[in-house]
Each structure stands twice: as C-alpha cells, then as structure tokens.
Design a protein around this motif. Structure first.
Motif, PDB file in Angstrom:
ATOM      1  N   GLU A   1       2.861 -14.964   7.487  1.00 21.51           N
ATOM      2  CA  GLU A   1       2.717 -15.143   8.937  1.00 21.51           C
ATOM      3  C   GLU A   1       2.695 -13.809   9.678  1.00 21.51           C
ATOM      4  OE1 GLU A   1       4.967 -17.357  12.692  1.00 21.51           O
ATOM      5  OE2 GLU A   1       5.584 -17.797  10.627  1.00 21.51           O
ATOM      6  N   LEU A   2       3.508 -12.854   9.234  1.00 21.05           N
ATOM      7  CA  LEU A   2       3.541 -11.532   9.862  1.00 21.05           C
ATOM      8  C   LEU A   2       2.192 -10.843   9.722  1.00 21.05           C
ATOM      9  CD1 LEU A   2       5.193  -9.190  11.165  1.00 21.05           C
ATOM     10  CD2 LEU A   2       5.732  -8.456   8.824  1.00 21.05           C
ATOM     11  N   LEU A   3       1.644 -10.865   8.511  1.00 16.89           N
ATOM     12  CA  LEU A   3       0.356 -10.193   8.279  1.00 16.89           C
ATOM     13  C   LEU A   3      -0.794 -10.924   8.950  1.00 16.89           C
ATOM     14  CD1 LEU A   3       0.118  -7.555   6.735  1.00 16.89           C
ATOM     15  CD2 LEU A   3       2.218  -8.766   6.188  1.00 16.89           C
ATOM     16  N   GLU A   4      -0.689 -12.238   9.059  1.00 17.84           N
ATOM     17  CA  GLU A   4      -1.748 -12.977   9.749  1.00 17.84           C
ATOM     18  C   GLU A   4      -1.867 -12.531  11.207  1.00 17.84           C
ATOM     19  OE1 GLU A   4      -2.555 -17.242   7.587  1.00 17.84           O
ATOM     20  OE2 GLU A   4      -1.093 -17.173   9.217  1.00 17.84           O
ATOM     21  N   ARG A   5      -0.744 -12.323  11.858  1.00 16.51           N
ATOM     22  CA  ARG A   5      -0.797 -11.881  13.253  1.00 16.51           C
ATOM     23  C   ARG A   5      -1.490 -10.526  13.368  1.00 16.51           C
ATOM     24  NH1 ARG A   5       4.792 -13.340  16.491  1.00 16.51           N
ATOM     25  NH2 ARG A   5       5.037 -15.479  15.715  1.00 16.51           N
ATOM     26  N   ILE A   6      -1.112  -9.615  12.495  1.00 13.97           N
ATOM     27  CA  ILE A   6      -1.696  -8.272  12.528  1.00 13.97           C
ATOM     28  C   ILE A   6      -3.200  -8.338  12.290  1.00 13.97           C
ATOM     29  CG2 ILE A   6      -1.775  -6.073  11.274  1.00 13.97           C
ATOM     30  CD1 ILE A   6       1.258  -6.398  10.826  1.00 13.97           C
ATOM     31  N   ILE A   7      -3.610  -9.135  11.321  1.00 12.26           N
ATOM     32  CA  ILE A   7      -5.031  -9.248  10.991  1.00 12.26           C
ATOM     33  C   ILE A   7      -5.803  -9.917  12.120  1.00 12.26           C
ATOM     34  CG2 ILE A   7      -6.653 -10.372   9.412  1.00 12.26           C
ATOM     35  CD1 ILE A   7      -4.561  -9.901   7.185  1.00 12.26           C
ATOM     36  N   ARG A   8      -5.228 -10.941  12.728  1.00 15.18           N
ATOM     37  CA  ARG A   8      -5.924 -11.656  13.805  1.00 15.18           C
ATOM     38  C   ARG A   8      -6.198 -10.767  15.008  1.00 15.18           C
ATOM     39  NH1 ARG A   8      -6.233 -17.217  13.384  1.00 15.18           N
ATOM     40  NH2 ARG A   8      -4.877 -18.212  11.830  1.00 15.18           N
ATOM     41  N   ILE A   9      -5.230  -9.937  15.391  1.00 18.35           N
ATOM     42  CA  ILE A   9      -5.409  -9.157  16.615  1.00 18.35           C
ATOM     43  C   ILE A   9      -6.357  -7.978  16.422  1.00 18.35           C
ATOM     44  CG2 ILE A   9      -3.148  -9.794  17.527  1.00 18.35           C
ATOM     45  CD1 ILE A   9      -2.126  -7.024  16.814  1.00 18.35           C
ATOM     46  N   SER A  10      -6.602  -7.551  15.187  1.00 15.93           N
ATOM     47  CA  SER A  10      -7.338  -6.307  14.968  1.00 15.93           C
ATOM     48  C   SER A  10      -8.657  -6.469  14.216  1.00 15.93           C
ATOM     49  CB  SER A  10      -6.452  -5.318  14.209  1.00 15.93           C
ATOM     50  OG  SER A  10      -6.057  -5.858  12.962  1.00 15.93           O
ATOM     51  N   THR A  11      -8.967  -7.671  13.729  1.00 13.87           N
ATOM     52  CA  THR A  11     -10.196  -7.861  12.951  1.00 13.87           C
ATOM     53  C   THR A  11     -10.847  -9.193  13.296  1.00 13.87           C
ATOM     54  OG1 THR A  11      -9.117  -8.987  11.086  1.00 13.87           O
ATOM     55  CG2 THR A  11      -9.201  -6.572  11.002  1.00 13.87           C
ATOM     56  N   ASP A  12     -12.088  -9.332  12.854  1.00 18.63           N
ATOM     57  CA  ASP A  12     -12.829 -10.586  12.953  1.00 18.63           C
ATOM     58  C   ASP A  12     -13.167 -11.073  11.542  1.00 18.63           C
ATOM     59  OD1 ASP A  12     -12.929 -10.561  15.783  1.00 18.63           O
ATOM     60  OD2 ASP A  12     -14.615  -9.155  15.720  1.00 18.63           O
ATOM     61  N   PRO A  13     -13.497 -12.357  11.381  1.00 24.70           N
ATOM     62  CA  PRO A  13     -13.910 -12.842  10.064  1.00 24.70           C
ATOM     63  C   PRO A  13     -15.039 -11.991   9.491  1.00 24.70           C
ATOM     64  CG  PRO A  13     -13.573 -14.688  11.548  1.00 24.70           C
ATOM     65  CD  PRO A  13     -13.453 -13.453  12.388  1.00 24.70           C
ATOM     66  N   GLY A  14     -14.918 -11.675   8.194  1.00 20.96           N
ATOM     67  CA  GLY A  14     -15.904 -10.842   7.535  1.00 20.96           C
ATOM     68  C   GLY A  14     -15.566  -9.367   7.525  1.00 20.96           C
ATOM     69  N   ASP A  15     -14.597  -8.945   8.363  1.00 21.06           N
ATOM     70  CA  ASP A  15     -14.165  -7.550   8.360  1.00 21.06           C
ATOM     71  C   ASP A  15     -13.395  -7.242   7.084  1.00 21.06           C
ATOM     72  OD1 ASP A  15     -15.320  -7.103  10.787  1.00 21.06           O
ATOM     73  OD2 ASP A  15     -13.458  -7.096  11.946  1.00 21.06           O
ATOM     74  N   CYS A  16     -13.184  -5.948   6.834  1.00 20.92           N
ATOM     75  CA  CYS A  16     -12.489  -5.533   5.607  1.00 20.92           C
ATOM     76  C   CYS A  16     -11.119  -4.956   5.931  1.00 20.92           C
ATOM     77  CB  CYS A  16     -13.317  -4.502   4.848  1.00 20.92           C
ATOM     78  SG  CYS A  16     -12.667  -4.150   3.191  1.00 20.92           S
ATOM     79  N   VAL A  17     -10.101  -5.483   5.258  1.00 18.28           N
ATOM     80  CA  VAL A  17      -8.705  -5.088   5.443  1.00 18.28           C
ATOM     81  C   VAL A  17      -8.243  -4.289   4.227  1.00 18.28           C
ATOM     82  CG1 VAL A  17      -6.338  -5.954   5.656  1.00 18.28           C
ATOM     83  CG2 VAL A  17      -8.204  -7.093   6.881  1.00 18.28           C
ATOM     84  N   LEU A  18      -7.590  -3.169   4.476  1.00 13.38           N
ATOM     85  CA  LEU A  18      -7.080  -2.300   3.414  1.00 13.38           C
ATOM     86  C   LEU A  18      -5.558  -2.309   3.404  1.00 13.38           C
ATOM     87  CD1 LEU A  18      -7.253   0.118   1.308  1.00 13.38           C
ATOM     88  CD2 LEU A  18      -7.204   1.620   3.328  1.00 13.38           C
ATOM     89  N   ASP A  19      -4.960  -2.453   2.211  1.00 17.21           N
ATOM     90  CA  ASP A  19      -3.522  -2.256   2.030  1.00 17.21           C
ATOM     91  C   ASP A  19      -3.331  -1.291   0.867  1.00 17.21           C
ATOM     92  OD1 ASP A  19      -0.813  -2.299   1.562  1.00 17.21           O
ATOM     93  OD2 ASP A  19      -0.587  -4.437   1.934  1.00 17.21           O
ATOM     94  N   PRO A  20      -3.021  -0.018   1.144  1.00 15.70           N
ATOM     95  CA  PRO A  20      -2.899   0.985   0.077  1.00 15.70           C
ATOM     96  C   PRO A  20      -1.587   0.923  -0.699  1.00 15.70           C
ATOM     97  CG  PRO A  20      -2.522   1.998   2.201  1.00 15.70           C
ATOM     98  CD  PRO A  20      -2.889   0.571   2.483  1.00 15.70           C
ATOM     99  N   PHE A  21      -0.621   0.134  -0.241  1.00  7.63           N
ATOM    100  CA  PHE A  21       0.637  -0.108  -0.971  1.00  7.63           C
ATOM    101  C   PHE A  21       0.812  -1.621  -1.046  1.00  7.63           C
ATOM    102  CE2 PHE A  21       1.085   4.008   1.103  1.00  7.63           C
ATOM    103  CZ  PHE A  21       1.658   4.808   0.128  1.00  7.63           C
ATOM    104  N   CYS A  22      -0.082  -2.313  -1.720  1.00  8.66           N
ATOM    105  CA  CYS A  22      -0.180  -3.771  -1.546  1.00  8.66           C
ATOM    106  C   CYS A  22       0.950  -4.553  -2.190  1.00  8.66           C
ATOM    107  CB  CYS A  22      -1.535  -4.270  -2.030  1.00  8.66           C
ATOM    108  SG  CYS A  22      -1.859  -4.052  -3.784  1.00  8.66           S
ATOM    109  N   GLY A  23       1.729  -3.965  -3.104  1.00 11.17           N
ATOM    110  CA  GLY A  23       2.898  -4.656  -3.640  1.00 11.17           C
ATOM    111  C   GLY A  23       2.571  -6.029  -4.171  1.00 11.17           C
ATOM    112  N   SER A  24       3.214  -7.054  -3.636  1.00 13.38           N
ATOM    113  CA  SER A  24       3.012  -8.427  -4.108  1.00 13.38           C
ATOM    114  C   SER A  24       1.717  -9.044  -3.595  1.00 13.38           C
ATOM    115  CB  SER A  24       4.191  -9.305  -3.690  1.00 13.38           C
ATOM    116  OG  SER A  24       4.246  -9.413  -2.276  1.00 13.38           O
TER     117      SER A  24
END
Length: 307
Positions: free
Chosen positions: A217-240
C-alpha cells in the motif's frame, strides 16, 4: 532497455549499464546506517540477512552519493525520486539529495506513520519513517490523489458555492429564485504528506519474512502520484520486491536491482503471484492496550496494528 526485470548485482554497476533518461520514477529503500546485521526468518524457516554495518559514516555517505548520482542520470527529465530513510542518517541524506538534485527540486518530506506499542526502551517510541521526494527538473509528473472527507466534515457546506459581500464576508450564493447554488462536484481531500499505513502484521498474506519489508500500500501511493500506466519504475535496492509487486499490480513496468541472491529469488517468486494485504486501522485508547492479553495483542496485529 529491457523492462520488467530483476538484476542481481551491486546497483552501482547495474545503473552504469542503463541508458540515460530511461526511468520515470525511482524509489529506494537503501541501508539506513543502523550499524546492525539485519536478519529475519519466514514461516518456512528460511532466513534472510544483510549487513548494514559501515566502517564510518563517511563511507556510507560516499556509497549513497555515487548511487544517487547514477539514479539522477537514468531518470527522465520529468522523473521523480523517493528516498526512504529513518533517523539514523536522514539529516545527512537530505543534504546529499539537495546537492545531487538541487534544493529547488525538493518536493516533499513524506512521513510514513504507524502504531508501535512497546515500552522496552526509554524515551519516545519511534512511530514513523521518512521519504524524501525530489524531482529531476521543475517539469515533473504528478497525479493528485484524493482521500475521503472526515466523518465530522459538513458536506453540505462543502457542496455549496460562496460569494463575498462588499465587506469581504463570505456567504452562500443564491440564484434568482432564492435557491442555494451548488458547487462543482468535489473529489475529496487532496492527500497530505503524512501517511498512516500499518506495518505488516505477522499474518499478512504479502508478508515474506524479509527484514525491512514495506507494505505494498505504501509503494502504491508513491507510484500512483508520480507515474502513469506503462511508465517504468526503478528500485535499485529492491529487497523482497515490494516496489516491483506494486508496479505490476498498477500496470507499470519495473526494473529491480539487488546484490543478495536470496532477495532476487524472493522477488521472482512474488512477481509470479503478486499479493496485497488490505490494511485496517484500529484506534485503541492509550490506557486500553496496557491491559491486553497476549491473545488480544495477537488479534490487534491481525487487524493491522503493530504491537
């Protein structure tokens, strides 16, 4: 650049191989400079570990600066970055972010707050973490998210237009027939920079047993406010892989990087069948939880409260 992938490597090496201005948004939950060994077991007895020990604060900050500079290079001109940290080194990281991305490109200090009921330490109980939100340029993508009105909000007043008289006093606006003029439909309250989202409870279906795992839920909020469907999201310390799972659920492309082989395997498993826990906030009076039994405390955890 190939997308929807998880790379096993030091993120500095992987970032240097990526083409510039190819990423729409980056989120990183890097080591926090806790000077501890992080370890946790899942329900099947598998143990996940990584070290957050450093020779010095300077070596840690140099490590972070090099990677932040590469993240800036791969971000598109309208891209955003979200840096997750706690009070271990947040004040130093904020200065580095100012230097790398520019003070004028700072957008928000997001506070992720959650319940933690523990009296095992002297002093104030830690109840939040910080996410620094910067953009690469002044021309950045942002999607406003609206929350529901508070139950105490007078909706009738919100839905009625107002005018000011010659003295500047506001009053309801009426039409020629004496009827109150309704305002345009309201979407709700724009989301603030304080987010109350429960920590993952022990029985959450998305819980993996990986230390430092964050809620989808935390990451969904961040992704929703800053990207649109089809955009590319990067996590350089992706862990789990929580960021990648959230991106996939929201129809975004993703690139995850981690040097830990067990983390990369876990990411692959989660991406095959992404899951999200629907959190429920439970308000409990400060005196009431002091008398809870172990069974009652376990119930609070299952309801989304970190005890």
């Amino acid at each position: 650049m190939r997308r929807d992938m998880v790379i096993r490597d030091d993120c500095l090496n992987a970032l240097k191989k990526m083409e510039g201005e190819s990423i729409d948004m980056a989120y990183l939950d890097p080591p926090f400079f806790t000077q501890k060994e992080q370890h946790l077991k899942d329900s099947d007895g598998r143990e996940y570990t990584f070290s957050d020990r450093w020779e010095s604060r300077e070596s840690y900050l140099r490590f972070m600066r090099l990677r932040l500079e590469e993240i800036k290079r791969v971000l598109k001109k309208n891209g955003s970055i979200f840096l997750h940290c706690d009070d271990s080194a947040s004040h130093y990281l904020r200065l580095i972010m100012d230097e790398v991305f520019g003070e004028n490109h700072f957008r928000s200090e997001i506070i992720w707050t959650y319940k933690r009921w523990s009296n095992s330490r002297k002093g104030l109980i830690p109840g939040h973490q910080t996410i620094f939100y910067y953009t690469k340029t002044a021309n950045f993508k942002f999607n406003t998210i609206y929350n529901a009105y508070s139950p105490t909000t007078n909706i009738d007043q919100i839905l009625q237009e107002r005018v000011r008289d010659t003295y500047g006093k506001a009053s309801y606006k009426y039409d020629d027939e004496g009827n109150v003029v309704l305002a345009r439909e309201k979407k709700g309250v724009p989301m603030s920079d304080v987010w109350e989202i429960p920590f993952l409870n022990p029985k959450a279906k998305e819980r993996t047993g990986y230390p430092t795992q964050k809620p989808v839920e935390l990451l969904e909020r961040i992704i929703r406010i800053s990207t649109d469907p089809g955009d590319c999201v990067l996590d350089p310390f992706c862990g789990s892989g929580t960021t990648l799972v959230a991106a996939k659920l929201l129809g975004r492309n993703y690139v995850g990087i981690d040097s830990n082989p067990s983390a990369v395997r876990l990411c692959g498993q989660r991406l095959e069948c992404p899951a999200k826990t629907e959190s429920r906030l439970l308000k409990v009076g400060i005196d009431s939880y002091k008398t809870k039994t172990e069974e009652e405390l376990a119930l609070l955890n299952t309801l989304g409260c970190d005890v």
